[in-house]
Enzyme design. Structure first.
Site, short mmCIF file in Angstrom:
data_model
loop_
_atom_site.label_atom_id
_atom_site.label_comp_id
_atom_site.label_asym_id
_atom_site.label_seq_id
_atom_site.Cartn_x
_atom_site.Cartn_y
_atom_site.Cartn_z
N CYS A 77 0.83 -1.20 0.00
CA CYS A 77 0.00 0.00 0.00
C CYS A 77 0.87 1.26 0.00
O CYS A 77 1.60 1.50 -0.96
CB CYS A 77 -0.99 -0.03 1.16
SG CYS A 77 -2.31 1.21 1.00
N HIS A 175 -3.79 -4.74 -0.14
CA HIS A 175 -3.34 -5.33 1.12
C HIS A 175 -3.45 -6.85 1.01
O HIS A 175 -4.54 -7.40 1.20
CB HIS A 175 -4.22 -4.84 2.28
CG HIS A 175 -3.97 -3.42 2.65
ND1 HIS A 175 -3.00 -3.06 3.56
CD2 HIS A 175 -4.55 -2.28 2.23
CE1 HIS A 175 -3.02 -1.75 3.70
NE2 HIS A 175 -3.92 -1.24 2.89
N GLU A 177 -2.52 -8.98 3.13
CA GLU A 177 -2.88 -9.51 4.46
C GLU A 177 -4.37 -9.41 4.75
O GLU A 177 -4.88 -10.03 5.68
CB GLU A 177 -2.06 -8.79 5.55
CG GLU A 177 -2.53 -7.41 5.91
CD GLU A 177 -2.10 -6.29 4.96
OE1 GLU A 177 -2.31 -5.11 5.32
OE2 GLU A 177 -1.55 -6.57 3.87
#
Length: 194
Positions: A77, A175, A177
């Site tokens: 990001c 992202h 994650e």
């Protein structure tokens, strides 16, 4: 495997650490230059505003360390945006790793882009076992335009770089994650394939 997440006060580091734990890896949080340089893999996260994050990097002298790293580095990001030449956000000079300037989305689209989007034109082992048009999670108001270093694209009013690669440096605007199984596969690829 020695995985270091750069902890410079501008990243969503706990969710990234937990994502690696789900994959069976322990990642270390560090702002220590020697620890970062000794890592097998480096994660460069970023959440927030570009000029403030860059100031934190300069204060810790990590702005001088990150571009010299030889091992695989993954910017996430804002981390990816800071690896670019510059950003319109706060008129910020970046690390200059990726030869592209980050710009703000036009007023023709709702800003920030928050939510799920698709990635296409996947061009790297970072996307091994990831299909075209898989969904990934994004939160951003600025983007890197398409360029020679683009290895994945997304669209939001126009096509832009969802991921970049230059030599040992990788970046994802999204992202991983927070991108469910697709994101886990991308993180696994970064650790096990890259």
């Amino acid at each position: 495997m020695n995985i270091v997440i750069i902890d410079y006060g501008a990243g969503n580091i706990q969710s990234i650490k937990f994502a690696f734990q789900r994959l069976g890896y322990e990642a270390i949080l560090s702002k220590d230059a020697e620890e970062i340089m000794a890592a097998d893999k480096v994660i460069f996260p970023g959440v927030g505003e570009a000029s403030s994050a860059m100031k934190k990097l300069r204060e810790s002298k990590l702005d001088q360390i990150i571009p010299t790293l030889k091992q695989p580095v993954l910017g996430i990001c804002l981390g990816m945006q800071l690896m670019c030449h510059s950003s319109e956000e706060g008129d910020t000079q970046g690390l200059g790793i990726f030869d592209v300037d980050v710009v703000r989305f036009s007023k023709d689209v709702k800003v920030p882009q928050i939510g799920w989007n698709q990635i296409t034109n996947l061009k790297s082992d970072l996307f091994k076992n990831v299909k075209e048009k898989e969904h990934i999670y994004l939160v951003h108001s600025f983007y890197a335009p398409l360029c020679e270093e683009t290895i994945a694209e997304a669209e939001y009013g126009l096509g832009y770089s969802a991921a970049l690669k230059k030599n040992n440096f990788y970046g994802t605007q999204f992202h991983p994650e927070k991108s469910s199984e697709v994101g886990e596969q991308i993180l696994r690829n970064f650790i096990e394939t890259i």
